[in-house]
Motif scaffolding. Structure first.
Motif, PDB file in Angstrom:
ATOM      1  N   SER A  95      39.185  39.472  41.165  1.00  0.00           N
ATOM      2  CA  SER A  95      40.063  39.352  40.900  1.00  0.00           C
ATOM      3  C   SER A  95      41.061  38.938  42.732  1.00  0.00           C
ATOM      4  O   SER A  95      41.876  37.627  42.503  1.00  0.00           O
ATOM      5  N   LEU A  96      39.867  38.145  43.382  1.00  0.00           N
ATOM      6  CA  LEU A  96      40.455  37.273  44.876  1.00  0.00           C
ATOM      7  C   LEU A  96      40.179  36.254  44.075  1.00  0.00           C
ATOM      8  O   LEU A  96      41.071  35.194  44.945  1.00  0.00           O
ATOM      9  N   LEU A  97      39.717  35.620  43.076  1.00  0.00           N
ATOM     10  CA  LEU A  97      39.058  34.304  43.015  1.00  0.00           C
ATOM     11  C   LEU A  97      40.291  34.039  41.967  1.00  0.00           C
ATOM     12  O   LEU A  97      41.450  32.554  42.325  1.00  0.00           O
ATOM     13  N   LEU A  98      41.592  35.041  41.140  1.00  0.00           N
ATOM     14  CA  LEU A  98      42.464  34.395  40.514  1.00  0.00           C
ATOM     15  C   LEU A  98      43.457  33.958  41.614  1.00  0.00           C
ATOM     16  O   LEU A  98      44.583  33.743  40.908  1.00  0.00           O
ATOM     17  N   VAL A  99      43.707  35.073  42.882  1.00  0.00           N
ATOM     18  CA  VAL A  99      44.632  35.081  43.485  1.00  0.00           C
ATOM     19  C   VAL A  99      44.454  33.928  44.295  1.00  0.00           C
ATOM     20  O   VAL A  99      46.068  33.008  44.128  1.00  0.00           O
ATOM     21  N   TRP A 100      43.328  34.096  44.241  1.00  0.00           N
ATOM     22  CA  TRP A 100      43.136  32.313  45.627  1.00  0.00           C
ATOM     23  C   TRP A 100      43.644  31.429  44.732  1.00  0.00           C
ATOM     24  O   TRP A 100      43.733  29.831  44.940  1.00  0.00           O
ATOM     25  N   ARG A 101      43.142  32.045  43.543  1.00  0.00           N
ATOM     26  CA  ARG A 101      43.928  30.610  42.454  1.00  0.00           C
ATOM     27  C   ARG A 101      45.037  30.210  42.412  1.00  0.00           C
ATOM     28  O   ARG A 101      45.500  28.666  42.364  1.00  0.00           O
ATOM     29  N   GLN A 102      45.604  31.000  42.505  1.00  0.00           N
ATOM     30  CA  GLN A 102      47.187  31.560  42.298  1.00  0.00           C
ATOM     31  C   GLN A 102      48.164  30.063  43.727  1.00  0.00           C
ATOM     32  O   GLN A 102      48.507  29.802  43.749  1.00  0.00           O
ATOM     33  N   ALA A 103      47.224  31.216  45.137  1.00  0.00           N
ATOM     34  CA  ALA A 103      47.709  30.630  45.816  1.00  0.00           C
ATOM     35  C   ALA A 103      47.758  28.970  46.098  1.00  0.00           C
ATOM     36  O   ALA A 103      48.155  28.432  46.697  1.00  0.00           O
ATOM     37  N   ARG A 104      46.375  28.783  45.742  1.00  0.00           N
ATOM     38  CA  ARG A 104      46.228  27.000  45.846  1.00  0.00           C
ATOM     39  C   ARG A 104      47.106  26.680  44.938  1.00  0.00           C
ATOM     40  O   ARG A 104      47.596  25.138  45.295  1.00  0.00           O
ATOM     41  N   ALA A 105      47.329  26.781  43.976  1.00  0.00           N
ATOM     42  CA  ALA A 105      48.277  25.604  43.353  1.00  0.00           C
ATOM     43  C   ALA A 105      49.660  25.856  43.606  1.00  0.00           C
ATOM     44  O   ALA A 105      50.005  25.273  43.435  1.00  0.00           O
ATOM     45  N   LYS A 106      49.879  26.671  44.325  1.00  0.00           N
ATOM     46  CA  LYS A 106      51.069  26.465  44.867  1.00  0.00           C
ATOM     47  C   LYS A 106      51.214  25.929  45.605  1.00  0.00           C
ATOM     48  O   LYS A 106      52.247  26.287  46.938  1.00  0.00           O
ATOM     49  N   GLY A 107      50.085  26.055  47.391  1.00  0.00           N
ATOM     50  CA  GLY A 107      49.530  25.406  47.979  1.00  0.00           C
ATOM     51  C   GLY A 107      50.207  26.014  49.401  1.00  0.00           C
ATOM     52  O   GLY A 107      50.618  26.349  49.809  1.00  0.00           O
ATOM     53  N   GLU A 108      49.395  27.301  48.968  1.00  0.00           N
ATOM     54  CA  GLU A 108      50.297  28.670  49.834  1.00  0.00           C
ATOM     55  C   GLU A 108      48.302  29.312  50.450  1.00  0.00           C
ATOM     56  O   GLU A 108      47.863  29.273  49.633  1.00  0.00           O
ATOM     57  N   ALA A 109      48.782  30.331  51.833  1.00  0.00           N
ATOM     58  CA  ALA A 109      48.085  30.182  51.981  1.00  0.00           C
ATOM     59  C   ALA A 109      47.525  31.884  51.392  1.00  0.00           C
ATOM     60  O   ALA A 109      48.560  32.212  51.238  1.00  0.00           O
ATOM     61  N   MET A 110      46.676  32.326  51.264  1.00  0.00           N
ATOM     62  CA  MET A 110      45.632  33.000  50.668  1.00  0.00           C
ATOM     63  C   MET A 110      46.314  34.550  51.488  1.00  0.00           C
ATOM     64  O   MET A 110      46.708  35.696  51.226  1.00  0.00           O
ATOM     65  N   TRP A 111      46.628  34.393  52.804  1.00  0.00           N
ATOM     66  CA  TRP A 111      46.024  35.732  53.713  1.00  0.00           C
ATOM     67  C   TRP A 111      47.464  35.447  54.370  1.00  0.00           C
ATOM     68  O   TRP A 111      47.591  35.523  55.253  1.00  0.00           O
ATOM     69  N   SER A 112      48.491  36.020  53.334  1.00  0.00           N
ATOM     70  CA  SER A 112      50.056  36.160  53.183  1.00  0.00           C
ATOM     71  C   SER A 112      49.948  37.068  55.030  1.00  0.00           C
ATOM     72  O   SER A 112      49.146  37.803  54.462  1.00  0.00           O
ATOM     73  N   PRO A 113      51.078  37.419  55.707  1.00  0.00           N
ATOM     74  CA  PRO A 113      51.248  39.263  56.477  1.00  0.00           C
ATOM     75  C   PRO A 113      50.238  40.155  55.093  1.00  0.00           C
ATOM     76  O   PRO A 113      50.303  41.219  55.771  1.00  0.00           O
ATOM     77  N   PRO A 114      51.615  40.226  53.874  1.00  0.00           N
ATOM     78  CA  PRO A 114      51.469  41.867  52.957  1.00  0.00           C
ATOM     79  C   PRO A 114      49.784  40.791  52.423  1.00  0.00           C
ATOM     80  O   PRO A 114      49.270  42.574  52.025  1.00  0.00           O
ATOM     81  N   ALA A 115      49.080  40.409  52.352  1.00  0.00           N
ATOM     82  CA  ALA A 115      48.263  40.304  51.226  1.00  0.00           C
ATOM     83  C   ALA A 115      47.398  40.806  52.513  1.00  0.00           C
ATOM     84  O   ALA A 115      45.822  42.007  52.711  1.00  0.00           O
ATOM     85  N   ARG A 116      46.967  40.667  53.952  1.00  0.00           N
ATOM     86  CA  ARG A 116      46.234  41.757  54.875  1.00  0.00           C
ATOM     87  C   ARG A 116      47.103  42.719  55.098  1.00  0.00           C
ATOM     88  O   ARG A 116      45.826  43.864  55.609  1.00  0.00           O
ATOM     89  N   GLN A 117      47.808  43.199  54.385  1.00  0.00           N
ATOM     90  CA  GLN A 117      48.614  44.424  55.337  1.00  0.00           C
ATOM     91  C   GLN A 117      47.426  45.069  53.391  1.00  0.00           C
ATOM     92  O   GLN A 117      47.241  46.936  54.406  1.00  0.00           O
ATOM     93  N   MET A 118      48.031  44.736  52.478  1.00  0.00           N
ATOM     94  CA  MET A 118      47.067  45.078  51.356  1.00  0.00           C
ATOM     95  C   MET A 118      45.631  45.717  51.493  1.00  0.00           C
ATOM     96  O   MET A 118      45.253  46.546  51.108  1.00  0.00           O
ATOM     97  N   ALA A 119      44.552  44.334  52.255  1.00  0.00           N
ATOM     98  CA  ALA A 119      43.625  44.758  52.352  1.00  0.00           C
ATOM     99  C   ALA A 119      43.004  45.783  53.559  1.00  0.00           C
ATOM    100  O   ALA A 119      42.383  46.350  53.747  1.00  0.00           O
TER     101      ALA A 119
END
Lengths: 102, 207
Positions: free
Chosen positions: B71-95
């Motif tokens: 799941s983390l790999l899928l999310v990381w690929r999405q973030a990379r495709a959009k040129g965004e940081a994977m650990w955004s504030p809501p992602a950190r909040q979720m973790a």
């Protein structure tokens, strides 16, 4: 050193700045979500929304959900750009005050 | 404008933006992958006849870790495709919200695996894992997109129902049924919510 740019008066008002910031974080928010987040009255929020809408910063969509009217608000492209400029200007002010290069 | 007012305003803007930020990456791929993994793991568990508690706990926890990594790999690929940081504030909040209940579930699983016990010990893990997972998802719900806000409660209700139903049975069902329960609950719910999000995502512009 270049002169300090004039800040956008529409965003500079604290409540409107809060509305723009909350909407920048979300894709869209309902009128009630925004009202509850900011603890404003319906009338007060409506006035600020009209000001932002007139400036072209806010898009208002009215619909019906579960037989109740729903007002949804979102930042327009212009609104997002204006907020970004405003943030850059604030950062510039802080840098200048600290004597850092722009 | 003074430096202090500018700093105050900047902090207020960032705080407000973080407050309403939801996790905007599409959750459909990781949910569907988790669901498919859950169902196939249950099928293998039933037919491979993994009857010992140790195997049951180790098997499912191993699969959970693999699913998490996928799941983390899928999310990381999405973030990379959009040129965004994977650990955004809501992602950190979720973790942060998920970490404590996940660790508690892991501790229960390891302690059950180390104790000798048959089907009863393994069966007790199923509702506990459902409850812990539900609590984690529910705690993370503030940062989740709208379609996922009720997911945590579904796991909690399912776990609670199983917890109360199991002692009512005259005889504890075999471990094959415990694998099936894991597949239906974890696999099934992830698949359902994955499909819901997929339909919602298709109904609007991709973020």
């Amino acid at each position: 050193m270049s002169p300090i740019p004039e800040l956008d008066k529409i965003i500079h008002e604290r409540k409107r700045m809060a509305i723009m910031s909350l909407l920048a974080g979300a894709r869209s928010l309902s009128f009630t979500e925004l009202r509850d987040q900011l603890e404003l009255t319906d009338g007060n929020l409506s006035v600020h929304i009209k000001t932002l809408q007139r400036a072209g910063y806010l898009a208002v969509t009215k619909s019906v959900r579960q037989r109740r009217p729903l007002t949804t608000l979102a930042l327009t492209e212009d609104g997002r750009a204006a907020l970004e400029t405003y943030i850059n200007q604030l950062e510039d002010i802080i840098r200048r005050a600290r004597g850092e290069p722009p | 404008m003074s430096e202090n007012r500018a700093a105050e305003d900047l902090a207020a803007i960032r705080e407000m933006m973080a407050r309403t930020s939801t996790y905007h990456r599409s959750m459909a791929p990781p949910l569907l992958a988790s669901g498919a993994m859950g169902v196939s793991t249950a099928v293998v568990g039933v037919f491979a006849e993994l009857r010992l508690t140790l195997y049951f706990a180790a098997y499912w926890q191993g699969v959970a870790l693999v699913t998490l990594a996928a799941s983390l790999l899928l999310v990381w690929r999405q973030a990379r495709a959009k040129g965004e940081a994977m650990w955004s504030p809501p992602a950190r909040q979720m973790a942060r919200a998920l970490l404590a209940p996940f660790l508690c579930g892991l501790v229960f699983g390891v302690s059950s695996a180390l104790r000798p016990g048959g089907a009863a010990a393994a069966w007790s893990l199923v509702p506990l894992w459902l409850l812990f997972y539900g609590c984690g998802v529910q705690a993370a719900s503030a940062a989740l997109p709208g379609g996922l806000r009720g997911m945590g409660w579904r796991f909690i209700v399912l776990g609670a129902a199983l917890l109360f139903a199991l002692p009512q049975l005259a005889e504890r069902p075999s471990l094959a049924w415990a694998h099936a329960a894991m597949g239906v609950s974890f696999g099934g719910l992830h698949l359902i919510f994955g499909l819901v999000i997929l339909i919602k995502d298709k109904g609007r512009d991709a973020p």
